[in-house]
Each structure stands twice: as structure tokens, then as C-alpha cells.
Design a protein around this motif. Structure first.
Motif, PDB file in Angstrom:
ATOM      1  N   SER A 190       0.793  -1.224   0.000  1.00  0.00           N
ATOM      2  CA  SER A 190       0.000   0.000   0.000  1.00  0.00           C
ATOM      3  C   SER A 190       0.827   1.276   0.000  1.00  0.00           C
ATOM      4  O   SER A 190       0.324   2.347  -0.277  1.00  0.00           O
ATOM      5  CB  SER A 190      -0.926   0.019   1.217  1.00  0.00           C
ATOM      6  N   TYR A 195     -13.719   0.830  13.138  1.00  0.00           N
ATOM      7  CA  TYR A 195     -12.614  -0.006  12.633  1.00  0.00           C
ATOM      8  C   TYR A 195     -12.189  -1.035  13.675  1.00  0.00           C
ATOM      9  O   TYR A 195     -11.885  -2.187  13.348  1.00  0.00           O
ATOM     10  CB  TYR A 195     -11.419   0.880  12.276  1.00  0.00           C
ATOM     11  N   GLU A 220      -6.708   1.301   9.810  1.00  0.00           N
ATOM     12  CA  GLU A 220      -7.235  -0.022  10.125  1.00  0.00           C
ATOM     13  C   GLU A 220      -6.133  -0.954  10.602  1.00  0.00           C
ATOM     14  O   GLU A 220      -6.313  -1.716  11.561  1.00  0.00           O
ATOM     15  CB  GLU A 220      -7.933  -0.612   8.900  1.00  0.00           C
ATOM     16  N   ASP A 262      -7.880   6.745   0.956  1.00  0.00           N
ATOM     17  CA  ASP A 262      -8.001   5.286   1.046  1.00  0.00           C
ATOM     18  C   ASP A 262      -6.778   4.685   1.713  1.00  0.00           C
ATOM     19  O   ASP A 262      -6.885   3.785   2.549  1.00  0.00           O
ATOM     20  CB  ASP A 262      -8.183   4.676  -0.345  1.00  0.00           C
ATOM     21  N   GLU A 263      -5.602   5.150   1.325  1.00  0.00           N
ATOM     22  CA  GLU A 263      -4.370   4.619   1.902  1.00  0.00           C
ATOM     23  C   GLU A 263      -4.285   4.945   3.389  1.00  0.00           C
ATOM     24  O   GLU A 263      -3.867   4.124   4.202  1.00  0.00           O
ATOM     25  CB  GLU A 263      -3.148   5.190   1.167  1.00  0.00           C
ATOM     26  N   LYS A 322      -6.496   2.614   5.260  1.00  0.00           N
ATOM     27  CA  LYS A 322      -5.902   1.276   5.367  1.00  0.00           C
ATOM     28  C   LYS A 322      -4.868   1.235   6.486  1.00  0.00           C
ATOM     29  O   LYS A 322      -4.797   0.266   7.250  1.00  0.00           O
ATOM     30  CB  LYS A 322      -5.261   0.876   4.042  1.00  0.00           C
ATOM     31  N   GLU A 323      -4.062   2.295   6.570  1.00  0.00           N
ATOM     32  CA  GLU A 323      -3.063   2.336   7.638  1.00  0.00           C
ATOM     33  C   GLU A 323      -3.727   2.461   9.005  1.00  0.00           C
ATOM     34  O   GLU A 323      -3.272   1.886   9.988  1.00  0.00           O
ATOM     35  CB  GLU A 323      -2.086   3.494   7.400  1.00  0.00           C
TER      36      GLU A 323
END
Length: 381
Positions: A173, A234, A202, A195-196, A199-200
Motif C-alpha cells: 500500500s 474499525y 485499520e 483510502d491509503e 488502510k493504515e
């Protein structure tokens, strides 16, 4: 002592002698009233001494009984850090002093048993629970015990996004240009920077969750989540611990004190710890009209003594004096204490404990049918 576990009361009952003295005293943490607490205790002790002498005890015997209590309460540090009350238990072989978080009625009790009914209310106070405060700046977990709050330390896991991004940048990612610092890092991939970042975030919470779940599985108690709604969502998605409470504390807690967090969490925890009480009250109400419940004091006292009671509801501050003759299975009610009568409410509670019953100490208005005693029986007579 904010929570009295059943084992504490059972141990206390195991120390009873032929004659036992119980003293309850409301105390004050500060102020002029606090300075008077030691004097009021001495006055209560003197009254109890007088009663024992009237019962035929020699003065030196009475002095010996109360000496450990007097010596303890005259220590310089004793009256510091008081709670709302004192419970003192003494006989010729044993004594103990409990600082309690409820304000009892000033009183003393001399009998063949210790007076334990005021302690039953403390069984309703919470056991340990935990609050996980989720934050990108500083995630922390608090262990809230009856007498103190402490912070749980987790090793080898970042507790902030800044720390996480230093040590958990994943190639799938995020690509980090060789020779650049973290501030120069460039995001690549099919999604947007948001989005990135998500993700981090999460991934950060998954690492936290792994540590928390591993710890909580050894604690077993309830876990309350606090923090921004997005972080809680999350975390719940990653959660594997069975006892995370549904109700959460939504908001930013970065600037709130530990006390503020704990005070807010108690609104949630209190409901959780009362679930068992409410369930048994509902069970009582569902059995109305059957022979499996009773609010008749004499009937309940007999049932408690002979092991018939499954669940006993005891009103706090309520006393009923009298005599119970187990051989005749007869209860005689009296309006006062004398050399022959006992506190029958206390006697019923002690009998129920010795026979393995469940007990709840409740305000009078919360006892089923606002009664002097209420019981759910194990079987019909």
C-alpha cells in the motif's frame, strides 16, 4: 474496600464467637466533620463497652476486646484517605476494619453473629472493567478497579499513528522512496490518499486489537470502547474479544483527564453490572402468584435457615428484631433489641449465605414489592 466479594463475608462469618461486636460509622474525607470522626468512634466504642459490662463482662475483659481496634484507629495515618464509612468487626479472637464507599447509619450491634447486611450492598458495586481509549495521538487502556484506576502498558505495539507509520509501512500500500524521510514518502496504488490513510488506520487498530484481546482473555471482564466513531468502527471490525460492550463512548478524549473518562465510563459499566440483579428481579415478578416466591418475613427467615431460598433480596437499612426457634420452626417478631432478640434480617442473610443462596443488598424501594425481605425459592413446599 469498595467491593465485598462473597468470600469476604463467608470468611468474616467463619470468625464468629459466642459474642461479637459490629460497629458502623459514617466518615468524612475532609472538613471539620472529618476531624470529629475519631471522637464519634470512641463514643460508639464506649457505649458498646457499657452494654458488655451490663451483660456481665469484667471491665478488663472489655478493654482487651477493643484494644486492637483502639490501637489501630489511633495510628497517625489511619484517619487519612477515608472513604464514606467504616465497618468494624471484633470479638475476643478477631478484629477487622473496612473502609467502605457507602455512608452507613452510625450504630453498633452486639450479638451471636456479626452484622453483615450493610456489606451486601457492596456486592453490587462493580468488579474490574477496562476502558480502551482509541486515538491517533495516544491510544491507552485503563483498568478500572473499585479502589483505583491504573493504565495498562502494552509492549511492542505502537500506540499512536505516528509510531505506527514509522514501523509498519507495507509495500502493498505504500512505497517509500530510497533515501527519503517519512515526510517525503509518496503514496502509490489504485486508491486515493484517503483510502491509503484509512488502510493504515485499520492496520494500526488491528495491531492494537491483537494486544488488547490477548490481554483481556486473561481478564475476562467487560471492555468499553471510547474514541471517535470512525476508530471505534474499525476496531469493532477487527475485534475478537467476546466481552466488548455494545454501548460506547463517542468523542475525542485526548484532552480529558483519567477521572473524566472513568466517570463517563461508569454510566455504561453500572448498567452492565446490574444486569444480573435486574434479571433476578424480573424472575421474581414473573413468578408472582406462585409458591416459589415470598415477601412474608417469617416465611423467608424459615426458608433461608432450612436451605429453601434460591435468591434473597435484602433491603438496606431495614431491621426487624425478634427470635427464631429452629426446633419449633417459629418466628417471634419484636419491635426492639434486647438480651434475647436478634436482627432477623441479618439472620436470614447469614443463613442464606451458609446455604449457598444468591443475595442482593438493595435500597428498600428496589426490593420486590417494597418488602422487608423477598425471596425466590428453590422448590415449592
Amino acid at each position: 474496600m469498595s467491593v465485598v466479594r462473597r468470600e469476604t463475608i463467608e470468611k468474616l462469618l467463619g470468625q464468629t464467637q459466642d459474642l461479637n461486636v459490629t460497629i458502623f460509622l459514617p466518615t468524612h474525607k475532609t472538613g471539620e466533620e472529618g476531624k470529629q470522626d475519631s471522637i464519634r468512634l470512641k463514643n460508639l466504642v464506649q457505649k458498646a463497652k457499657t452494654d458488655l459490662i451490663d451483660l456481665g463482662w469484667k471491665e478488663n475483659r472489655v478493654d482487651d476486646l477493643f484494644k486492637p481496634v483502639i490501637d489501630k484507629t489511633e495510628e497517625n495515618q489511619f484517619w487519612l484517605h477515608q472513604d464514606k464509612g467504616l465497618a468494624i468487626y471484633a470479638n475476643e479472637e478477631y478484629y477487622d476494619i473496612f473502609k467502605i464507599p457507602v455512608s452507613p447509619k452510625e450504630n453498633y450491634y452486639i450479638s451471636e453473629n456479626f452484622l453483615i447486611t450493610p456489606l451486601l450492598e457492596l456486592q453490587n458495586h462493580h468488579n474490574d472493567y477496562h476502558v480502551l481509549v482509541l486515538s491517533q495521538n495516544e491510544t491507552k487502556m485503563l483498568k478500572v478497579a473499585p479502589d483505583e484506576t491504573s493504565q495498562v502498558t502494552f509492549e511492542s505495539v505502537p500506540t499512536s499513528m505516528e509510531e505506527h507509520l514509522k514501523f509498519h509501512i507495507h509495500d502493498r500500500s505504500l512505497q517509500h522512496h530510497v533515501g527519503t524521510t517519512r515526510s517525503d514518502a509518496v503514496f502509490h496504488g489504485h486508491g486515493t490518499d484517503v483510502d491509503e490513510d484509512n488502510k493504515e488506520l485499520e492496520l494500526f487498530l488491528k495491531h492494537i486489537e491483537n494486544k488488547v484481546t490477548k490481554y483481556m482473555k486473561k481478564q475476562y471482564g467487560p471492555l468499553i470502547l471510547a474514541g471517535p466513531g470512525k476508530l471505534i468502527s474499525y476496531y469493532k471490525k477487527a475485534n475478537k474479544y467476546f466481552n466488548v460492550l455494545d454501548e460506547t463512548m463517542i468523542g475525542n478524549f485526548d484532552t480529558k483527564s483519567i477521572k473524566e473518562i472513568v466517570d463517563e465510563s461508569w454510566d455504561i459499566a453500572e448498567s452492565y453490572f446490574r444486569e444480573e440483579i435486574e434479571s433476578d428481579i424480573e424472575r421474581f415478578n414473573n413468578l408472582k402468584g406462585s409458591e416459589l416466591i415470598s415477601t412474608d418475613i417469617s416465611d423467608v427467615i424459615k426458608g433461608a435457615y432450612f436451605g429453601k431460598v434460591d435468591t434473597l433480596f435484602v433491603p438496606m437499612g431495614f431491621h426487624q428484631y425478634g427470635i427464631f426457634d429452629p426446633e419449633k420452626n417459629k418466628v417471634e417478631i419484636s419491635d426492639k433489641m434486647n438480651g434475647k432478640t436478634i436482627d432477623l434480617i441479618n439472620f436470614a442473610a447469614i443463613s442464606a449465605i451458609r446455604n449457598g443462596s444468591t443475595l442482593y443488598g438493595l435500597p428498600q424501594e428496589e426490593v420486590p414489592e417494597n418488602s422487608g425481605l423477598a425471596a425466590i425459592y428453590r422448590y415449592k413446599t
